[in-house]
Write a protein that holds these residues in place. Structure first.
Motif, short mmCIF file in Angstrom:
data_model
loop_
_atom_site.label_atom_id
_atom_site.label_comp_id
_atom_site.label_asym_id
_atom_site.label_seq_id
_atom_site.Cartn_x
_atom_site.Cartn_y
_atom_site.Cartn_z
N GLU A 188 -1.55 -1.57 3.48
CA GLU A 188 -0.52 -1.29 2.49
C GLU A 188 0.58 -0.43 3.07
O GLU A 188 0.42 0.20 4.11
CB GLU A 188 -1.15 -0.57 1.29
N TYR A 189 1.68 -0.38 2.32
CA TYR A 189 2.87 0.35 2.78
C TYR A 189 2.56 1.83 3.02
O TYR A 189 2.97 2.42 4.02
CB TYR A 189 3.95 0.19 1.71
N ILE A 190 1.76 2.41 2.10
CA ILE A 190 1.51 3.85 2.20
C ILE A 190 0.65 4.17 3.43
O ILE A 190 0.76 5.24 4.00
CB ILE A 190 0.85 4.35 0.89
N TYR A 197 0.95 2.72 6.34
CA TYR A 197 1.87 2.84 7.47
C TYR A 197 2.43 4.26 7.53
O TYR A 197 2.54 4.85 8.60
CB TYR A 197 3.02 1.85 7.34
#
Lengths: 231, 91
Positions: free
Chosen positions: B2-4, B6
């Motif tokens: 997920e983005y978080i 990264y």
């Protein structure tokens, strides 16, 4: 089966431990005091990351006092190091010693030849400080206290940058606020206790605890600005 | 991923690079450069706080770090000043 180290520890905590151990070794092999002080900043980072890795609301509540304590600690140690250097140089202490006097603007130190008058430097700090204090009082609680303290510190530092003194009345007011700290602590504890004893009147006790905390944190942090004035 | 996540790994990388830079980085004998390297590590901590959803701690860290920077820069400036004086006295 998974690697037991990764099974027991979150990667964040592992990174925190690795950095803490690395920077402690670096401090151990360091000879210069000021370099060691700067490296202490990284140990603090490692501490914060380890607590953050626990990932609960309690962890967040533990981070806040940790930050404030580390700030006070570094301020005290840096003062000690500077004083030691002054004594070593065998030169009498330069005039009255004041916090953050090095950041005075060239307009006010006399380095600038022209007589420049800037209205914005005189009026805007008061405005900003007032806005921050009112906003902090509305916020209440820990955040509000931090906002109020920022306003007070900002005002004190802006006076210092312009080479002015805090007025006598303001100093008295400030000292009185610091004295309120004990009462504020009582308010906070009572509000917090009654919160569990009489859950029906929760709003009153919530406001009491919030008010106590806002006074406490605001006056404590605002003291940094006041101490700068003490002789 | 997920983005978080990264963001979390970006935080780890910044933290490790900042620490190594402060300990054995180029020209780390200069105090200012060491201080700037520790700022990189602090930025990593900011990202990790963001990933763990600790907004209040993040805001306080940014505020405290600003004051901390002032204190350390002041200590470095005064230290250098008095060191120069002792050197000239010995000569």
């Amino acid at each position: 089966m998974e690697n037991p180290v990764i099974y027991f520890y979150n990667p964040t905590i592992l990174v925190g431990f690795a950095i803490g151990i690395l920077s402690l070794f670096a401090i151990g092999s360091q000879k210069d005091d000021l370099h060691a002080l700067i490296l202490t900043d990284i140990v603090e980072c490692a501490m914060l990351v380890i607590i953050a890795g626990v990932d609960t609301d309690l962890a967040e509540a533990l981070i806040l006092p940790g930050l404030v304590v580390s700030l006070a600690e570094l301020l005290a140690v840096s003062e000690i190091l500077i004083n030691r250097k002054i004594i070593k140089s065998k030169k009498p202490k330069p005039k009255v010693y004041k916090l953050f006097e090095e950041f005075k603007l060239p307009i006010y130190t006399g380095d600038l030849k022209y007589n420049v008058h800037m209205e914005v430097l005189e009026t805007s700090p008061k405005f900003f400080a007032l806005v921050l204090i009112i906003y902090g009082a509305i916020l209440s609680g820990f955040t509000g206290g931090a906002v109020i303290a920022t306003g007070l510190l900002f005002y004190a530092l802006s006076l210092r940058v312009r080479g002015l003194e805090l007025s006598e009345e303001l100093k008295t007011l400030w000292e009185g606020m610091a004295g309120l700290s004990g009462i504020a602590w009582g308010l906070w504890i009572i509000g917090f206790l009654e919160f569990f004893l009489f859950p029906k009147k929760w709003l009153l006790f919530l406001l009491m605890a919030g008010l106590g905390l806002v006074l406490k944190v605001g006056s404590k942090l605002g003291l940094i600005g006041f101490i700068g004035e003490a002789k | 991923m997920e983005y978080i996540e990264y963001l979390l790994y970006l935080g780890y990388v910044l933290l490790i690079i900042g620490t190594i830079g402060a300990i054995v980085g180029p020209k780390s004998n200069d105090r200012f450069i060491r201080l700037l390297n520790t700022e990189v590590a602090t930025f990593g901590v900011c990202f990790i706080f963001l990933a763990y959803d600790e907004a209040l701690a993040l805001m306080t860290l940014i505020a405290v770090n600003a004051i901390l920077c002032l204190i350390l820069v002041r200590a470095i400036i005064l230290n250098a000043e008095y060191e120069e004086e002792t050197d000239t006295k010995i000569k």
